[in-house]
Scaffold this motif. Structure first.
Motif, PDB file in Angstrom:
ATOM      1  N   MET A  75     -42.503 -22.583  11.292  1.00 45.02           N
ATOM      2  CA  MET A  75     -41.753 -23.638  11.974  1.00 45.02           C
ATOM      3  C   MET A  75     -40.287 -23.245  12.032  1.00 45.02           C
ATOM      4  O   MET A  75     -39.716 -22.761  11.066  1.00 45.02           O
ATOM      5  N   PRO A  76     -39.624 -23.415  13.184  1.00 40.95           N
ATOM      6  CA  PRO A  76     -38.203 -23.071  13.289  1.00 40.95           C
ATOM      7  C   PRO A  76     -37.331 -24.150  12.658  1.00 40.95           C
ATOM      8  O   PRO A  76     -37.809 -25.013  11.927  1.00 40.95           O
ATOM      9  N   VAL A  77     -36.035 -24.109  12.971  1.00 43.92           N
ATOM     10  CA  VAL A  77     -35.130 -25.175  12.557  1.00 43.92           C
ATOM     11  C   VAL A  77     -35.669 -26.500  13.106  1.00 43.92           C
ATOM     12  O   VAL A  77     -36.104 -26.583  14.258  1.00 43.92           O
ATOM     13  N   ALA A  78     -35.665 -27.524  12.285  1.00 42.50           N
ATOM     14  CA  ALA A  78     -36.130 -28.848  12.699  1.00 42.50           C
ATOM     15  C   ALA A  78     -34.939 -29.695  13.112  1.00 42.50           C
ATOM     16  O   ALA A  78     -33.791 -29.440  12.712  1.00 42.50           O
ATOM     17  N   VAL A  79     -35.212 -30.708  13.903  1.00 43.09           N
ATOM     18  CA  VAL A  79     -34.177 -31.617  14.388  1.00 43.09           C
ATOM     19  C   VAL A  79     -34.563 -33.037  14.001  1.00 43.09           C
ATOM     20  O   VAL A  79     -35.716 -33.458  14.190  1.00 43.09           O
ATOM     21  N   ALA A  80     -33.616 -33.771  13.444  1.00 41.89           N
ATOM     22  CA  ALA A  80     -33.815 -35.187  13.129  1.00 41.89           C
ATOM     23  C   ALA A  80     -32.771 -36.007  13.875  1.00 41.89           C
ATOM     24  O   ALA A  80     -31.655 -35.543  14.130  1.00 41.89           O
ATOM     25  N   THR A  81     -33.134 -37.206  14.229  1.00 39.97           N
ATOM     26  CA  THR A  81     -32.190 -38.136  14.829  1.00 39.97           C
ATOM     27  C   THR A  81     -32.558 -39.531  14.349  1.00 39.97           C
ATOM     28  O   THR A  81     -33.309 -39.693  13.389  1.00 39.97           O
ATOM     29  N   ALA A  95     -33.247 -29.534  20.022  1.00 40.46           N
ATOM     30  CA  ALA A  95     -34.669 -29.185  19.996  1.00 40.46           C
ATOM     31  C   ALA A  95     -34.950 -27.968  20.869  1.00 40.46           C
ATOM     32  O   ALA A  95     -35.745 -27.089  20.489  1.00 40.46           O
ATOM     33  N   ARG A  96     -34.316 -27.900  22.039  1.00 39.50           N
ATOM     34  CA  ARG A  96     -34.527 -26.738  22.916  1.00 39.50           C
ATOM     35  C   ARG A  96     -34.012 -25.464  22.258  1.00 39.50           C
ATOM     36  O   ARG A  96     -34.647 -24.408  22.340  1.00 39.50           O
ATOM     37  N   ALA A  97     -32.839 -25.559  21.620  1.00 38.13           N
ATOM     38  CA  ALA A  97     -32.292 -24.379  20.946  1.00 38.13           C
ATOM     39  C   ALA A  97     -33.215 -23.940  19.809  1.00 38.13           C
ATOM     40  O   ALA A  97     -33.475 -22.747  19.621  1.00 38.13           O
ATOM     41  N   ALA A  98     -33.720 -24.899  19.056  1.00 40.35           N
ATOM     42  CA  ALA A  98     -34.632 -24.577  17.961  1.00 40.35           C
ATOM     43  C   ALA A  98     -35.913 -23.938  18.480  1.00 40.35           C
ATOM     44  O   ALA A  98     -36.423 -22.961  17.914  1.00 40.35           O
ATOM     45  N   ALA A  99     -36.437 -24.485  19.599  1.00 37.87           N
ATOM     46  CA  ALA A  99     -37.658 -23.928  20.180  1.00 37.87           C
ATOM     47  C   ALA A  99     -37.448 -22.495  20.646  1.00 37.87           C
ATOM     48  O   ALA A  99     -38.384 -21.691  20.668  1.00 37.87           O
ATOM     49  N   GLU A 119     -26.665 -21.908  15.046  1.00 36.72           N
ATOM     50  CA  GLU A 119     -26.757 -21.894  16.512  1.00 36.72           C
ATOM     51  C   GLU A 119     -27.288 -23.213  17.051  1.00 36.72           C
ATOM     52  O   GLU A 119     -26.826 -23.703  18.095  1.00 36.72           O
ATOM     53  N   VAL A 120     -28.252 -23.806  16.359  1.00 34.59           N
ATOM     54  CA  VAL A 120     -28.755 -25.116  16.786  1.00 34.59           C
ATOM     55  C   VAL A 120     -27.661 -26.172  16.655  1.00 34.59           C
ATOM     56  O   VAL A 120     -27.477 -27.017  17.539  1.00 34.59           O
ATOM     57  N   ALA A 121     -26.897 -26.119  15.575  1.00 33.19           N
ATOM     58  CA  ALA A 121     -25.788 -27.065  15.393  1.00 33.19           C
ATOM     59  C   ALA A 121     -24.756 -26.902  16.504  1.00 33.19           C
ATOM     60  O   ALA A 121     -24.246 -27.901  17.039  1.00 33.19           O
TER      61      ALA A 121
END
Length: 288
Positions: free
Chosen positions: A1-7, A137-141, A148-150
């Motif tokens: 699993m890549p970097v995860a995103v929470a909101t 989410a797109r960057a993580a995917a 980089e996701v941040a």
């Protein structure tokens, strides 16, 4: 699993993609709900309390609705689940710290995970938060690392603009989201306020005399914010679907080929509790 995103639940995200685009669902943002209290009874936004519940409550007593942030423990539990699923890091992006203590709660929770969670203040709400979460989410995917996701999230925040119309400023004033002097502008001579989110705060942008002029002004502001860029647009409403459809149609005509993704959703319980029935909102996200 890549970097995860929470909101959080005020992002009012569209439904996750299906079909050929379903790969994005692997990193679709995890949503931590805020709490809405209706007539003294608490419930989780989007799970136990719906926009319709809020609209019904607000047509009665105006003090029947209040909201509260998620607890740090809710965030700890959400982050722990993501790491247990194999996440290498988490970007957690939330509604403006000027409007809620959600960022503070997420930051307290992140401290338990040794710099593996980056908390970002979107300085907005609704899809003003949702578009940056989807950019993350797109960057993580795409395989981006935590930093980089941040950065992709922060870049999206800078390209996202939120404008909205309300029939009255009273609900925002009661909830402490706008000051009394600005609320007075909305009552003098039946002025209808156009608001925007600036530096994380809600401020009066323009004043008009009628609701129809207010909606037309929202379109003008959205088109100006788009400039010459290709854009994604979200239209939110509360108990006003006809306003949302009219806004979406006008934006499609004015923006033409520059308009890519378009989302029309009813605002959730938390934003609805502070804006009131009749809310019409446009969020413009310039593509990179």
């Amino acid at each position: 699993m890549p970097v995860a995103v929470a909101t959080d639940s005020t992002a009012y995200l569209p439904d996750p993609p299906t079909g050929p685009a379903a790969v994005a669902a692997d990193v679709w943002p995890t949503v931590v709900p805020l709490t809405v209290v209706l007539n003294g009874v608490p419930g989780l936004e989007g799970i136990e309390v719906s926009p319709a519940d809020v609209s019904r409550a607000m047509t009665g007593r105006r003090d029947a609705v209040s909201t509260s942030r998620p607890s740090p423990e809710q965030f700890v539990a959400a982050y722990r689940r993501l790491f247990e699923r194999g996440a290498t890091g988490i970007v957690s992006v939330h509604l403006s710290a000027e409007l809620s203590g959600t960022v503070e709660a997420a930051t307290l929770a992140a401290a338990e995970f040794d710099n593996r969670v980056t908390v970002i203040d979107s300085r907005s709400t609704g899809m003003g938060l949702g578009f940056p979460a989807l950019a993350a989410a797109r960057a993580a995917a795409g395989g981006a690392d935590l930093a980089e996701v941040a950065q992709a999230t922060r870049d999206a925040i800078d390209r996202t603009f939120t404008f909205f119309y309300v029939d009255t400023l009273e609900f925002l004033r009661r909830g402490g989201r706008i000051n009394a002097a600005e609320a007075l502008l909305g009552t003098a001579l039946s002025v209808k306020p156009i608001l925007h989110v600036r530096d994380g705060r809600i401020a009066v942008r323009d004043k008009v005399r009628t609701a129809s002029r207010g909606l037309a002004r929202l379109v003008d502001l959205a088109v100006a914010a788009a400039d010459e860029s290709a854009v994604d647009v979200a239209v939110h409403h509360l108990a006003a679907p006809e306003r949302a459809e009219a806004l979406a149609g006008a934006l499609a005509v004015r923006l033409g080929d520059r308009l890519h993704d378009r989302h029309i959703t009813e605002a959730g319980a938390v934003v609805g509790a502070h804006a009131g029935p009749g809310l019409a909102c446009v969020v413009v996200h310039r593509r990179g």
